[in-house]
Design an enzyme around this catalytic site. Structure first.
Site, mmCIF file in Angstrom:
data_model
loop_
_atom_site.group_PDB
_atom_site.id
_atom_site.type_symbol
_atom_site.label_atom_id
_atom_site.label_comp_id
_atom_site.label_asym_id
_atom_site.label_seq_id
_atom_site.Cartn_x
_atom_site.Cartn_y
_atom_site.Cartn_z
ATOM 1 C CG ASP A 78 15.419 23.542 38.281
ATOM 2 O OD1 ASP A 78 14.577 24.303 38.791
ATOM 3 O OD2 ASP A 78 15.103 22.578 37.568
ATOM 4 C CD GLU A 110 13.431 24.466 29.480
ATOM 5 O OE1 GLU A 110 13.946 23.653 28.669
ATOM 6 O OE2 GLU A 110 13.313 24.224 30.696
HETATM 7 C C1 2M8 Z 1 12.538 23.307 35.435
HETATM 8 O O1 2M8 Z 1 12.483 22.497 36.586
HETATM 9 C C2 2M8 Z 1 12.156 21.093 36.571
HETATM 10 C C3 2M8 Z 1 11.995 20.641 38.011
HETATM 11 O O2 2M8 Z 1 10.943 21.327 38.598
HETATM 12 C C4 2M8 Z 1 13.178 20.213 35.918
HETATM 13 O O3 2M8 Z 1 14.229 20.682 35.486
HETATM 14 O O4 2M8 Z 1 12.913 19.012 35.848
HETATM 15 C C5 2M8 Z 1 12.663 24.768 35.900
HETATM 16 O O5 2M8 Z 1 13.015 25.614 34.841
HETATM 17 C C6 2M8 Z 1 11.356 25.219 36.545
HETATM 18 O O6 2M8 Z 1 11.405 26.591 36.876
HETATM 19 C C7 2M8 Z 1 10.171 24.961 35.627
HETATM 20 O O7 2M8 Z 1 8.984 25.246 36.300
HETATM 21 C C8 2M8 Z 1 10.152 23.509 35.118
HETATM 22 C C9 2M8 Z 1 9.111 23.292 34.024
HETATM 23 O O8 2M8 Z 1 9.242 24.266 33.014
HETATM 24 O O9 2M8 Z 1 11.428 23.142 34.583
#
Ligand code: 2M8
Length: 417
Positions: free
Chosen positions: A167, A390
């Site tokens: 992101d 995470e």
């Molecule tokens: C993160 O992205 C989401 C948006 O898609 C967020 O921050 O709200 C990123 O680390 C992404 O790669 C990942 O798929 C998602 C869910 O783990 O979180």
């Protein structure tokens, strides 16, 4: 001595399985309760590998549910909003999309193509009909990338930082600086109510994330309309290398099962040629660039090292991997620590991610580099010490972001543990 004993190992395996089961919402898994309450595309692909270690049927179901959200265009959304949940922003209303199930309007790295092939290999008898049933859908997704996400030089680009999955990586900084989000309006973030704001993207980033969603929504999520004067098009090694790997895996498995692989070999050759345009000659590594002005990010990231996962031999990258592992003890950092933009706890600008380490480590091992096993050991160590979180601070190993995280648990079961 930090590595687990047999008893500790079996406890950890059990804990990892328990996380997958606890994050199961019935046919799909959430990345972690609270922070991410929906089905995310590449998170699900990793979840399926974790399930495959103890429940192959559930593993297939994860990917089948993901494809149930595929759009007519072939695109598979990055989030499927199966059940409304006010704990996440932006939700389905903000996206305003019209797929078979409420979803976002962008995609994510298609690692599911490769992992479906892995499920097939884990149990060919059980998997062959399931794989065959998904095959044309998987090919359609691959072809959608080639049609709508390929630039003039043959590199795969993203139209939103969320599409890449990395992101707030420095890769997007140049394109983001060209966006003026003053008409974005009021919105309330939810992510910073779940985890510390210092570990998350900034307001500067979020204003632009939402502005990009609003633009595409205004254009009705129409690929052709969105492509016109698109202010955000960044050629991305994450997307390019994962797609290339996925197409190779589809071809190999498709041929074995006697499925229609017509045209796939040519598409792979095009992606191999396109990969060359991601080589930054000034820096001597794979990099991203802004397709609208050609400006390189000059960023050695964990995505740079996905070249091996893509099946490219790239021996030069081995020296770079050694340099970043020398600088960061806990696995491959999302940005090289010697880059002035490095930020050890801020998400995709420094931390180490187990799932990226897995693709890097396995790719390196496949290419015959001893460092692949080193990446696996370090990933195992950091998870053993700090848990299934995470992501981790690559300098101290400290836990960061969400807890009880699906892909970290899955990566433990499938590779690191
Ligand atoms: C993160 O992205 C989401 C948006 O898609 C967020 O921050 O709200 C990123 O680390 C992404 O790669 C990942 O798929 C998602 C869910 O783990 O979180």
């Amino acid at each position: 001595d930090t590595l687990p004993t047999d008893a500790a190992q079996s406890d950890r395996n059990e804990a990892a399985r328990a996380i997958l089961i606890a994050n199961d919402r019935g046919g799909y898994t959430v990345p972690t309760a609270g922070l991410y309450p929906y089905q995310w595309n590449w998170d699900s692909a990793f979840a399926s590998l974790g399930f495959a270690e103890f429940d192959i049927s559930r593993a297939w179901q994860e990917i089948e549910t993901l494809f149930s959200g595929q759009w007519d265009s072939g695109m598979v959304p990055h989030i499927l909003f199966h059940k409304p949940d006010p704990g996440y922003f932006p939700g389905p209303d903000v996206w305003g999309c019209a797929g078979p199930i409420p979803s976002s309007g962008i995609t994510q790295p298609p690692v599911a193509l490769s992992f479906a092939t892995r499920l097939l290999r884990a149990d060919p008898e059980f998997g062959k009909d399931r794989f065959a049933a998904l095959f044309s859908k998987m090919r359609a997704w691959g072809e959608w990338f080639l049609k709508w996400r390929r630039d003039e030089k043959g590199a795969i680009f993203v139209v939103h930082p969320w599409e890449s999955g990395r992101d707030n990586a420095p890769d997007w900084d140049d394109a983001m600086s060209g966006i003026d989000p003053q008409d974005v309006g009021f919105y309330e973030r939810r992510d910073t109510q779940h985890v510390d704001a210092s570990m998350r993207p900034t307001k500067y980033d979020y204003d632009r994330y939402i502005w990009l969603v609003q633009r595409a929504k205004r254009l009705g999520w129409d690929d052709a309309a969105m492509a016109e004067d698109n202010p955000f098009r960044v050629a991305d090694p994450t997307m390019h290398f994962i797609l290339l790997r996925g197409m190779r895996d589809l071809l190999a498995a498709g041929e074995e099962l006697g499925l229609d692989t017509d045209g796939l070999a040519g598409q792979i050759a095009e992606l191999e040629a396109g990969a060359e345009s991601l080589w930054n000659p000034g820096m001597g590594f794979y990099d991203s660039y802004n397709c609208n002005n050609g400006i390189w990010s000059n960023a050695l990231t964990n995505a740079s090292f996905l070249c091996w996962f893509a099946g490219l031999s790239s021996p030069h990258m081995e020296t770079h991997l050694q340099r970043v592992l020398d600088a960061a003890p806990y696995g491959v950092p999302s940005l090289a620590p010697f880059d002035p933009r490095f930020d050890a706890k801020r998400y995709w600008r420094g931390p180490t991610w187990g799932m990226m380490n897995m693709m890097i480590g396995e790719g390196a091992t496949e290419q015959g580099f001893a460092l692949g096993e080193e990446v696996r050991k370090r990933t195992r160590e950091v998870i053993s010490k700090y848990g299934f979180v995470e992501y981790f601070d690559p300098m101290t190993g400290e836990a960061a972001g969400g807890k009880a995280f699906t892909w970290t648990a899955a990566v433990w079961l499938a590779w690191a543990g």
